[in-house]
Enzyme design. Structure first.
Site, PDB file in Angstrom:
ATOM      1  N   GLY A 300      -0.937   4.604  -2.530  1.00  0.00           N
ATOM      2  CA  GLY A 300      -1.441   5.981  -3.066  1.00  0.00           C
ATOM      3  C   GLY A 300      -2.929   6.551  -2.774  1.00  0.00           C
ATOM      4  O   GLY A 300      -3.020   7.205  -2.367  1.00  0.00           O
ATOM      5  N   GLN A 301      -3.928   5.506  -2.653  1.00  0.00           N
ATOM      6  CA  GLN A 301      -5.154   5.994  -2.670  1.00  0.00           C
ATOM      7  C   GLN A 301      -5.519   6.052  -1.673  1.00  0.00           C
ATOM      8  O   GLN A 301      -6.084   7.297  -1.301  1.00  0.00           O
ATOM      9  CB  GLN A 301      -6.088   4.216  -3.239  1.00  0.00           C
ATOM     10  N   ILE A 302      -4.672   5.193  -0.937  1.00  0.00           N
ATOM     11  CA  ILE A 302      -4.765   5.433   0.664  1.00  0.00           C
ATOM     12  C   ILE A 302      -4.103   6.743   1.476  1.00  0.00           C
ATOM     13  O   ILE A 302      -4.875   8.006   1.420  1.00  0.00           O
ATOM     14  CB  ILE A 302      -4.709   4.896   1.782  1.00  0.00           C
ATOM     15  N   SER A 303      -3.464   7.332   0.813  1.00  0.00           N
ATOM     16  CA  SER A 303      -2.530   8.178   0.962  1.00  0.00           C
ATOM     17  C   SER A 303      -2.967  10.131   1.014  1.00  0.00           C
ATOM     18  O   SER A 303      -3.187  10.749   1.036  1.00  0.00           O
ATOM     19  CB  SER A 303      -1.444   8.559   0.750  1.00  0.00           C
ATOM     20  N   THR A 304      -4.218   9.528   0.034  1.00  0.00           N
ATOM     21  CA  THR A 304      -4.987  10.967  -0.754  1.00  0.00           C
ATOM     22  C   THR A 304      -5.680  11.336  -0.241  1.00  0.00           C
ATOM     23  O   THR A 304      -6.682  11.800  -0.050  1.00  0.00           O
ATOM     24  CB  THR A 304      -4.795  10.177  -2.915  1.00  0.00           C
ATOM     25  N   ARG A 305      -6.620   9.612   0.220  1.00  0.00           N
ATOM     26  CA  ARG A 305      -8.305   9.777   0.867  1.00  0.00           C
ATOM     27  C   ARG A 305      -7.358  10.301   2.645  1.00  0.00           C
ATOM     28  O   ARG A 305      -8.051  11.545   2.941  1.00  0.00           O
ATOM     29  CB  ARG A 305      -8.679   8.957   1.551  1.00  0.00           C
ATOM     30  N   GLU A 320       3.221  -7.265   1.920  1.00  0.00           N
ATOM     31  CA  GLU A 320       3.980  -7.788   1.428  1.00  0.00           C
ATOM     32  C   GLU A 320       3.878  -8.101  -0.442  1.00  0.00           C
ATOM     33  O   GLU A 320       3.047  -8.545  -0.728  1.00  0.00           O
ATOM     34  CB  GLU A 320       4.486  -9.447   2.135  1.00  0.00           C
ATOM     35  N   CYS A 354       6.851 -15.631  -3.669  1.00  0.00           N
ATOM     36  CA  CYS A 354       7.524 -14.174  -3.556  1.00  0.00           C
ATOM     37  C   CYS A 354       9.021 -14.381  -3.077  1.00  0.00           C
ATOM     38  O   CYS A 354       9.715 -13.537  -3.386  1.00  0.00           O
ATOM     39  CB  CYS A 354       6.803 -13.400  -3.068  1.00  0.00           C
TER      40      CYS A 354
END
Length: 572
Positions: A300-305, A320, A354
């Site tokens: 989300g942070q990357i998308s906002t930028r 992953e 994982c």
């Protein structure tokens, strides 16, 4: 059998020509060494390997805490504040490490970018040699040291440390070279007369941010190493619970010949390091392994930028994350095999993989026999410090994990839908220990069948199996239950049942296993990763992963000149 590789060679003398001022002047065909999986050592009682590992464990313990600096611009930097990595088996210190500030991270980014041009133009032969050399150093000179730091720092027993920090790390580095060779060899297959078409696999324009987890030393090496192998520069933030082993991996890469400013080593507080990285316009890619919530937040942070036009290029995002991995056991299954594989899948490394098995759906007609064996085996597992080789399970990684798991056990005591079959106790007096715990539930929609716990807690549901339609229905329930899609296993001797499970569960697991546990993917054999909430499924241990860290350029060269503007169709 050896395979060919197209490599750039420094072959021309230095003159004023453009070609001679680069490292890409000529091309020649080379062969890389044959690549095989690193052979495992088994550390049997009385063996030389166990003795050597015990000596490394004792030496590491005597020298603790290890002092770990930042590595910025090729130099070791001690920051004004430091943090501590603790031994989860004893609460004692394993390492003290410098805590990177925003200023430190900014300096690391600028240093990496300064190194980019030189490293990107370094011939692949030279880059590949670094990682092949590093694998040999891990296999021999540093094998027991990196294992000892993994055991003390991350709570793994000898076998789990062997298959991770020794074998898998070697495999990532060696097979990475082979997969890169294969990728570079993918070239246009058709050329029009008088035309040569080719594709260049360029490193990304900017730097890669690698965020690595605590649970696999090998993953730390691969998150930073795979992009670097492809000619990228990297800012590496290791997990605070894996500082010591990751630091040694970085040192091994330097000893193998990696230029000192290609991978910047910046441990520190996640929020401050990450904000500085993501605010930089030359951020080109995220290579991440960790929790689903953290990955979603980063995405989300990357998308906002991106929406604000912050970056020079659209960043690649490779991640992953978590899983709620299943075993589905048909009435035709080999019950003993299914029970043993389930115990291993659930309780190896305390369920902190994982891919760990955390939910089981077993046919009612064989449930009693299966559960009796699972409970008996779980109760027999020895729990304690990894330095005692007889312990199958060690501690969970830290206090936060211990507290979360202890709360689950406490709440289960008053849950009428859960029956405790094994374990159900915990101890934090010296180390963070959770006993291997098995519950049987009467509710196919119980929250513990959907919630990722990341610890040694297994939940089993016995499904009706009067008809084959019941098997298809429970497979559909598994597919619809939970948000993850990482790993899963089906156990059956009936081939029709296997076909049903394979079809219904096609999207429920990125790694699907038949008559074996949900853990244990091997580089070069089972590329690893899942979709849905489990990540981008770019498959660690494959050429596909490497393709995410290159930017292709198509080149067309014509040898026959053109002298007329008009085409034949334009003629009168």
């Amino acid at each position: 059998m050896q395979s060919s590789m197209l490599l750039r060679v420094r072959a021309l003398p230095k003159t004023a020509s453009v070609l001679s001022r680069t490292k890409t002047a000529t091309y020649a065909t080379y062969k890389v060494p044959r690549i095989d999986n690193e052979p495992n050592k088994h550390y049997a009682a009385g063996s030389p390997d166990r003795k050597a590992l015990q000596e490394a464990l004792a030496r590491t313990q005597r020298n603790a805490p290890l002092s770990v600096p930042l590595v910025i611009a090729g130099k070791e930097v001690k920051s004004s504040s430091s943090l501590t990595q603790s031994n989860p088996a004893s609460h004692g210190p394993v390492a003290t490490y410098s805590n990177a500030t925003a200023k430190d991270v900014q300096a690391a980014i600028e240093s990496a970018l300064e190194a980019r041009k030189s490293w990107a133009s370094t011939p692949f032969a030279d880059r590949a040699s670094v990682f092949l050399k590093a694998a040999d150093l891990i296999s021999t000179k540093y094998r027991y040291d990196v294992m000892a730091l993994t055991m003390h720092g991350q709570g793994k027993n000898a076998w789990q440390a062997e298959i991770d920090s020794a074998a898998e790390l070697c495999d990532f580095f060696r097979f990475g070279v082979k997969y890169a060779e294969d990728l570079y060899a993918q070239q246009p297959v058709h050329h029009a007369p008088g035309v040569w078409n080719r594709v260049e696999y360029r490193p990304l324009e900017g730097f890669v941010y690698a965020i690595s987890p605590f649970n696999f030393t090998a993953i730390g090496g691969n998150l930073a190493g795979a992009p670097a192998l492809m000619g990228n520069v990297v800012v590496w933030k290791p997990s605070p619970s894996a500082i010591a082993s990751n630091w040694l991996v970085h040192q091994i890469l330097l000893e193998a010949g990696l230029p000192k400013n290609v991978i910047q080593f910046v441990p520190g507080e996640a929020e401050e390091v990450t904000k500085t990285v993501l605010d930089h316009p030359d951020f080109a890619a995220l290579h991440f392994t960790g929790s689903t919530n953290v990955f979603r937040n980063l995405y989300g942070q990357i998308s906002t930028r991106v929406a604000a036009g912050k970056y020079r290029s659209y960043p690649r995002i490779v991640g992953e994350t978590g899983g709620k991995n299943f075993h589905l056991i048909h009435k035709s299954a080999d019950i003993r095999n299914a029970a043993v594989q389930t115990v291993r899948g659930a309780f190896e490394y305390q369920g902190q993989k994982c891919s760990a098995t955390s939910r089981v759906y077993v046919a009612s007609s064989i449930a009693d026999s299966f559960l009796e064996q699972v409970a008996s085996e779980a109760k027999s597992l020895k729990v304690g410090p990894p330095s005692d080789f007889t312990n199958f399970c060690g501690p969970v990684i830290h206090e936060a994990s211990f507290t979360k798991l202890a709360k689950v056990i406490d709440e289960a005591k008053n849950d009428p839908e859960l029956e405790l079959l094994a374990g159900g106790s915990y101890d934090s007096s010296k180390g963070w220990y959770i006993q291997p715990t098995v519950y049987r539930t009467t509710n196919p929609d119980h929250p513990l069948l959907t919630r990722e716990l990341f610890g040694p807690i297994l939940v089993v549901y016995a499904y009706p199996d009067a008809t084959e339609a019941d098997f298809a229905r429970i497979a559909q329930k598994i597919d619809a239950t939970g948000e993850y899609g990482l790993t899963g296993s089906v156990f059956a001797q009936d081939r029709e049942a296997l076909a049903v499970a394979n079809d219904v569960l096609r999207n429920a697991a990125g790694n699907f296993y038949i008559n074996c546990k949900s853990t244990g993917a091997v580089v070069g054999q089972q590329p690893f990763g899942g979709a849905r909430a489990s990540g981008t499924n770019d498959k660690a241990g494959s050429g596909n992963l490497l393709s995410r860290f290159v930017s292709l350029r198509s080149i067309k060269e014509e040898f026959v000149p053109t002298y007329k503007v008009a085409y034949p169709s334009n003629e009168a």
